[in-house]
Write a protein that holds these residues in place. Sequence first.
Motif, short mmCIF file in Angstrom:
data_model
loop_
_atom_site.label_atom_id
_atom_site.label_comp_id
_atom_site.label_asym_id
_atom_site.label_seq_id
_atom_site.Cartn_x
_atom_site.Cartn_y
_atom_site.Cartn_z
N SER A 116 26.56 65.09 56.02
CA SER A 116 26.35 65.28 54.53
C SER A 116 25.99 63.88 54.28
CB SER A 116 27.63 65.91 53.62
OG SER A 116 28.61 65.06 54.07
N THR A 117 25.22 63.40 53.48
CA THR A 117 24.90 62.28 52.71
C THR A 117 24.83 62.73 51.16
OG1 THR A 117 22.62 62.62 52.50
CG2 THR A 117 23.42 61.86 54.60
N LYS A 118 25.10 61.21 50.41
CA LYS A 118 25.16 61.40 49.19
C LYS A 118 24.35 60.15 48.54
CE LYS A 118 29.38 58.86 48.53
NZ LYS A 118 30.80 58.67 47.89
N GLU A 119 23.90 60.32 47.21
CA GLU A 119 23.08 59.52 46.46
C GLU A 119 23.48 59.45 45.07
OE1 GLU A 119 19.13 60.24 46.72
OE2 GLU A 119 18.87 61.18 48.69
N TRP A 152 23.26 65.96 50.07
CA TRP A 152 22.29 66.64 50.93
C TRP A 152 23.06 67.06 52.19
CZ3 TRP A 152 17.66 67.54 49.04
CH2 TRP A 152 17.07 66.65 48.25
N PHE A 153 22.73 68.26 52.73
CA PHE A 153 23.33 68.77 53.93
C PHE A 153 22.57 68.91 54.99
CE2 PHE A 153 26.46 69.89 50.44
CZ PHE A 153 27.81 69.85 51.19
N ARG A 168 16.67 67.45 63.27
CA ARG A 168 17.80 67.39 61.84
C ARG A 168 17.12 68.65 60.77
NH1 ARG A 168 19.49 62.38 58.60
NH2 ARG A 168 20.27 61.68 60.66
N ILE A 169 18.18 69.60 60.79
CA ILE A 169 17.83 70.70 59.85
C ILE A 169 18.22 70.48 58.39
CG2 ILE A 169 17.92 73.30 59.46
CD1 ILE A 169 18.66 73.55 62.32
N ARG A 170 17.36 70.54 57.41
CA ARG A 170 17.87 70.38 56.00
C ARG A 170 18.06 71.71 55.35
NH1 ARG A 170 13.93 67.49 51.59
NH2 ARG A 170 14.35 69.22 50.16
N VAL A 171 19.30 71.64 54.73
CA VAL A 171 19.98 72.81 54.42
C VAL A 171 19.47 73.21 53.05
CG1 VAL A 171 22.19 74.34 53.91
CG2 VAL A 171 22.00 72.75 55.98
N ASN A 172 19.69 72.30 51.78
CA ASN A 172 19.65 72.62 50.54
C ASN A 172 18.30 71.89 50.21
OD1 ASN A 172 21.34 70.16 51.25
ND2 ASN A 172 21.22 69.61 48.82
#
Length: 220
Positions: A116-119, A152-153, A168-172
């Motif tokens: 998970s990453t955050k902005e 982001w997940f 890398r699979i982006r979930v949302n």
Amino acid sequence: MKQNCVICGDKASIWTRTKINDGFLCSSCVKKCSEHLNKFNTLSTDDIKSHLAYRKENLESERMEKFSETMSLGDYEILKIDENNGYWLLETEKRLVHDNPDIFSFSQIKSVRMLSTKECLNKYDKINSGKKQRIPKRLRRKKNRSPVYGYWFYIVVTLDHPAFKELRIRVNKYIINEKNRINYRQALGTAVTIKNKLRELAEKSLNTEAAEKKEVENNG
């Protein structure tokens, strides 16, 4: 200065060409590449030729003919699974026509992890200390608010594969405001489900291969 595509030799338009390590690709040759291929600027002409050979093999492979979906997971990039034949692929929104998806086997999965990453969603609210920063007028009145983050997940899959070492699979589909707890929990739940399923399938495939190898050794 006129540039030609290093693969097909056609003109590589300045507006649509893609730079690689030792030349340019035209838009037609880029479209032949996998949508999972990135960092073109680090690849050479030989790398692209090898990749396109793999793409041709993938299109003509038994996997393509046999693939039959038994399960689908995800909200943005969709994981499609064929449990009967041991295959999986990732369907994305990057292309309107998807006639040559990269098809992987469960046995090619080396590891799976969630990321998970955050902005910061209100990045103009704070002024960097010691620096003058121009802030849009519409945001100046909000500059003293506490930072609000969005998330982001992703699911990161490392592979034993000739063309890819990692996917890398982006979930949302959209960034999730940290205050939106319902969407946050839903995305987190989807990510955990995908991670656990891929791990389960990879482990099952590994156990099956080990059993088959042992049986061959015993019969030999």
